[in-house]
Write an enzyme that holds these catalytic residues in place. Structure first.
Site, PDB file in Angstrom:
ATOM      1  N   CYS A   1       0.972  -0.970   0.168  1.00  0.00           N
ATOM      2  CA  CYS A   1      -0.411   0.157   0.274  1.00  0.00           C
ATOM      3  C   CYS A   1       1.087   1.520   0.016  1.00  0.00           C
ATOM      4  O   CYS A   1       1.324   1.825   0.855  1.00  0.00           O
ATOM      5  CB  CYS A   1      -1.253  -0.299   1.526  1.00  0.00           C
ATOM      6  SG  CYS A   1      -1.536   1.043   1.012  1.00  0.00           S
TER       7      CYS A   1
ATOM      8  N   CYS B   1      -0.905   4.676   2.294  1.00  0.00           N
ATOM      9  CA  CYS B   1      -0.479   4.392   3.996  1.00  0.00           C
ATOM     10  C   CYS B   1      -0.185   3.076   4.264  1.00  0.00           C
ATOM     11  O   CYS B   1       1.102   2.181   4.554  1.00  0.00           O
ATOM     12  CB  CYS B   1      -1.543   4.745   3.855  1.00  0.00           C
ATOM     13  SG  CYS B   1      -3.134   4.206   3.285  1.00  0.00           S
ATOM     14  N   SER B   2      -0.805   2.088   4.441  1.00  0.00           N
ATOM     15  CA  SER B   2      -0.814   0.850   5.338  1.00  0.00           C
ATOM     16  C   SER B   2      -1.608  -0.639   4.666  1.00  0.00           C
ATOM     17  O   SER B   2      -1.980  -1.405   5.787  1.00  0.00           O
ATOM     18  CB  SER B   2       0.254   0.907   6.422  1.00  0.00           C
ATOM     19  OG  SER B   2      -1.036   1.394   7.315  1.00  0.00           O
ATOM     20  N   CYS B   3      -2.010  -0.100   3.882  1.00  0.00           N
ATOM     21  CA  CYS B   3      -3.730  -0.966   4.242  1.00  0.00           C
ATOM     22  C   CYS B   3      -3.541  -2.392   4.042  1.00  0.00           C
ATOM     23  O   CYS B   3      -2.398  -2.427   3.063  1.00  0.00           O
ATOM     24  CB  CYS B   3      -4.456  -0.046   2.349  1.00  0.00           C
ATOM     25  SG  CYS B   3      -4.933   1.212   2.624  1.00  0.00           S
TER      26      CYS B   3
END
Lengths: 215, 115
Positions: free
Chosen positions: A114, A117-119
Site C-alpha cells: 500500500c 499508507c498501510s492498507c
C-alpha cells in the site's frame, strides 16, 4: 563474561505502563468506554469478547484459506472469483472486506503493497509488520520489486512476471503462494503450517516441508 | 429507499470494459486523493471492475462521498510507469493500481487531446 560489574551506580528501570503519559486518544478511549458502560450501551462482557476477537486475528486465518485452496479445486475457484465469499465459507470474519486473492503460478509472482499508507487485510493476517508500513518497503515494492524481493531471499526467475498490487483504495489482497513440492497427501491442517504471513503478502514463498517447524 | 440504494439501482454500466486501454489522468489537485503520483499520466489497461464506492476525495472531508464512483484495477507495464531505462526488472513486470473512474481517460480522448 568474567567482567566484574559493581553496583555503586543506579540502573534506569524500564518505566511501568502507568508511568508513560497518556495520549489524548488514550484518554478519549477511557472516557468513552466508561460512559458507554455506565449508560448500559455496552457491557464489560461484550468488550472482552471484542478484545478476544481482535487478538485472534492473525495469519492462521489466511493460512486456512490458502491450504484449503491447495486441496480443494472448487474452493480455489471460489477464492479467485470472490475471495470475500471464500472467507465467509470458512466462517472467517472479513465479510465487510472487498477481498481479492492473487494466485502465484509458474508465470506470475504477486506482491502486495500500500504505497499511500498501510492498507492490509488484518482480519486475515493480523496487524501488519512494521516494515510493511515503512517508506523503504512502500517505495521499493513499486520501484524495484525484484531487488526488494531478493532482500527477503526471494529470487524470481527472469522469465516470470512480477506483478505488484498497490492497495490504493477499497480492495484488500491475499496472495496465494504456490504449494511446495513434496507435499502430496498432506492434510489441510499440516499444509497450513507451511503458509507464512510473508508468503501471503508475497515477499516470500511458502515454507518448504523441511522448514515446517521454523518460523 | 435511502438515497444510497436508489443511486445504486440507477447506476449506469461501468464506462470501461476489461482489457480496455486507458490513460490515468495526470492532474495534481489540492486535497486528498487515492491516485498515487507515480501512476498519474500512465498508460495501462483495465484489469477488472471492482464496483462503485463512496468517493474518498469527499469522505476525507467528512462528507458522504455520494454518489458512489466506479473503481477499477488498472494494470500497466513497469517500463511504462518508470521508463524503459529506469526500471531495473524484466519487461513483462507489471503493477496494478486501484483507480477511480474520474481519474481515467479513454485512450482516444487522451491521445487526441495530447496532439
Amino acid at each position: 563474561m568474567s567482567l566484574e560489574h559493581s553496583h555503586d551506580h543506579p540502573h534506569p528501570n524500564q518505566p511501568d505502563e502507568e508511568d508513560a503519559e497518556q495520549s489524548v486518544y488514550q484518554k478519549m478511549e477511557v472516557a468513552l468506554r466508561e460512559l458507554l458502560v455506565e449508560k448500559n450501551i455496552i457491557n464489560m462482557e461484550e468488550l472482552h469478547g471484542i478484545h478476544e476477537q481482535m487478538d485472534n486475528r492473525g495469519p492462521h486465518n489466511g493460512a486456512r484459506m490458502v491450504a484449503k485452496a491447495w486441496c480443494d479445486p472448487d474452493y480455489r475457484d471460489l477464492l479467485l472469483l470472490d475471495a470475500t465469499a471464500a472467507a465467509e465459507k470458512l466462517d472467517l470474519e472479513p465479510t465487510w472486506l472487498h477481498l481479492v486473492a492473487l494466485e502465484n503460478t509458474t508465470n506470475v509472482h504477486n506482491l502486495v503493497v500500500c504505497t499511500l499508507c498501510s492498507c492490509y487485510p488484518w482480519p486475515l493476517l493480523g496487524l501488519p509488520p512494521d516494515w510493511y508500513k515503512s517508506r523503504a518497503y512502500r517505495s521499493d515494492a513499486v520501484n524495484h520489486p525484484r531487488k526488494l524481493l531478493s532482500q527477503f531471499g526471494t529470487i524470481v526467475p527472469d522469465e516470470v512476471e512480477v506483478r505488484v498490487h498497490d492497495s490504493s483504495a477499497d480492495m484488500r489482497y491475499l496472495v496465494v503462494p504456490q504449494r511446495p513440492k513434496e507435499t502430496e497427501g498432506w492434510t489441510e491442517e499440516a499444509l497450513q503450517s507451511l503458509v507464512s504471513r510473508d508468503s501471503m503478502i508475497g515477499v516470500r514463498r511458502a515454507r518448504e516441508p523441511t522448514q515446517r517447524n521454523k518460523q | 429507499m435511502d438515497s444510497a440504494s436508489s443511486s445504486t439501482a440507477e447506476r449506469k454500466r461501468p464506462r470501461f470494459s476489461i482489457g480496455e486501454a486507458v490513460r490515468v489522468r495526470s492532474g495534481a489537485p489540492i486535497g486528498h486523493c487515492r491516485t498515487p503520483h507515480y501512476f498519474r499520466g500512465v498508460l495501462g489497461w483495465i484489469e477488472r471492475y471492482c464496483g462503485a464506492f463512496p468517493n474518498p476525495e469527499e469522505l476525507a472531508y467528512g462528507r458522504d462521498g455520494l454518489p458512489e464512483v466506479d473503481l477499477y484495477r488498472v494494470q500497466a507495464r513497469m517500463t511504462d510507469v518508470w521508463g524503459n531505462s529506469l526500471y531495473v526488472g524484466r519487461p513483462q513486470d507489471t503493477v496494478v493500481v486501484e483507480v477511480f473512474d474520474h481519474w481515467l481517460e479513454s485512450l482516444e480522448t487522451s491521445s487526441s487531446s495530447q496532439r
